[in-house]
Design a protein around this motif. Sequence first.
Motif, short mmCIF file in Angstrom:
data_model
loop_
_atom_site.label_atom_id
_atom_site.label_comp_id
_atom_site.label_asym_id
_atom_site.label_seq_id
_atom_site.Cartn_x
_atom_site.Cartn_y
_atom_site.Cartn_z
N VAL A 160 43.82 37.62 36.52
CA VAL A 160 42.37 37.24 37.22
C VAL A 160 42.63 37.98 38.50
O VAL A 160 43.41 37.74 39.23
CB VAL A 160 42.36 35.54 37.20
N PHE A 161 41.48 38.54 38.91
CA PHE A 161 41.57 39.41 40.09
C PHE A 161 40.34 38.79 40.95
O PHE A 161 39.36 38.17 40.93
CB PHE A 161 40.88 40.74 39.75
N ILE A 162 41.07 38.51 42.24
CA ILE A 162 40.20 38.09 43.64
C ILE A 162 39.74 39.09 44.47
O ILE A 162 40.85 39.84 45.04
CB ILE A 162 41.07 36.83 44.09
N GLY A 163 38.82 39.23 44.86
CA GLY A 163 38.56 40.24 46.09
C GLY A 163 37.03 40.40 46.30
O GLY A 163 35.89 40.03 45.38
N THR A 164 36.66 41.13 47.58
CA THR A 164 35.27 41.08 47.89
C THR A 164 35.12 42.22 48.86
O THR A 164 34.09 42.23 49.43
CB THR A 164 34.79 39.68 48.55
N VAL A 165 36.11 43.19 48.83
CA VAL A 165 35.81 44.46 49.66
C VAL A 165 35.72 45.93 48.92
O VAL A 165 36.24 45.90 47.88
CB VAL A 165 36.53 44.54 50.98
N GLU A 166 35.55 46.84 49.60
CA GLU A 166 35.48 48.07 48.94
C GLU A 166 36.89 48.40 48.56
O GLU A 166 36.61 49.02 47.12
CB GLU A 166 35.12 49.04 49.98
N PHE A 167 37.88 48.03 49.01
CA PHE A 167 39.22 48.29 48.41
C PHE A 167 39.31 47.43 47.02
O PHE A 167 39.84 47.80 46.23
CB PHE A 167 40.31 48.00 49.25
N SER A 168 38.75 46.13 46.99
CA SER A 168 38.92 45.36 45.83
C SER A 168 38.03 46.16 44.89
O SER A 168 38.63 46.14 43.65
CB SER A 168 38.21 44.12 46.21
N LYS A 169 37.02 46.68 45.06
CA LYS A 169 36.34 47.36 44.09
C LYS A 169 36.87 48.69 43.43
O LYS A 169 37.15 48.73 42.12
CB LYS A 169 35.12 47.64 44.64
N GLN A 170 37.90 49.42 44.20
CA GLN A 170 38.43 50.33 44.02
C GLN A 170 39.71 50.14 43.01
O GLN A 170 39.95 50.73 42.34
CB GLN A 170 39.02 51.33 44.98
N ALA A 171 40.25 49.11 43.67
CA ALA A 171 41.48 48.55 42.84
C ALA A 171 41.14 47.99 41.34
O ALA A 171 41.84 48.05 40.42
CB ALA A 171 42.21 47.49 43.49
#
Length: 295
Positions: free
Chosen positions: A4-15
């Motif tokens: 399960v992936f948690i994120g909300t910034v541009e780095f999150s998107k790239q990851a």
Amino acid sequence: MRVVFIGTVEFSKQALLKLAELQVNVVGVVTKAKSDFNADFANLEEVCQEKDIPYKLVNNINHPNNVAWIKAQNPDILFCFGWSSLLKSDILSLAPMGVVGYHPALLPNNKGRHPIIWALVLGLEKTGSTFFFMDEGADTGDILNQKELKIAPDDDAGTLYTKLTLLALEQIEEFIPQLQAENYPKVPQVGEGNAWRKRGRKDGEIDWRMSSESIRNLVRALTRPYVGAHFMYKEGECKVWRCAMEDGIVDKNIEPGKVIGASEAGNLLVKTGDAAIWLTDFDLKEEIEVGEYLI
């Protein structure tokens, strides 16, 4: 390995895109529809829809309904890359392998808020990219993978963000097979290190009594994708996105903040605490004359 992936910034998107490229089994994504305080906010909905990944939009990730949704995905491990609030124990203890977090600094040093900005403001010559197992502290868990990164003299927030992202994507490619094989390092952080505080609006204001180098560092730290350094002029706020050091000799009798030169391109030369600095990209709507004061 169910993630399960948690994120909300541009780095999150790239990851998240990197995990898809590596064919990692991402069984759910927790993200936000918008953010009022992440200047580098990125909407992950399109990626989830394109990759057919279930996702949930949240405000308070620690709400019982959101915890229940994450648990229902039956994850082996959680990845939390680019999330500005702490995860509570209900989430940290949910998956058998724990939660892997990310911090763009050389832990245990420089924990806390705004690590890219503070590294540039302070004129550091190096920083780092650290993936670690999250605990109830802030950036204090065992290290999974850490790499050092030199900061070039001409780096700014945008270029350093890009360099750290590229390095982190290489690290993800390195540790994913280790996690899948359940043969991975967990290196305790040695020493207390330090923790950077949350940046306030006043931290972004240029004080012309500062040295030229300090002003340059402040401007490059806060340039795009961040909010920009600023100074006040006629009770209005002017954003500064780029500046350059003046190499010539400057009269030491002139007070800081006085405009002592202008170029045909509209750049302004302003006296600083120790020399002078050129403002080369700024958002001032009114014309400033040589001889005026920016205070």
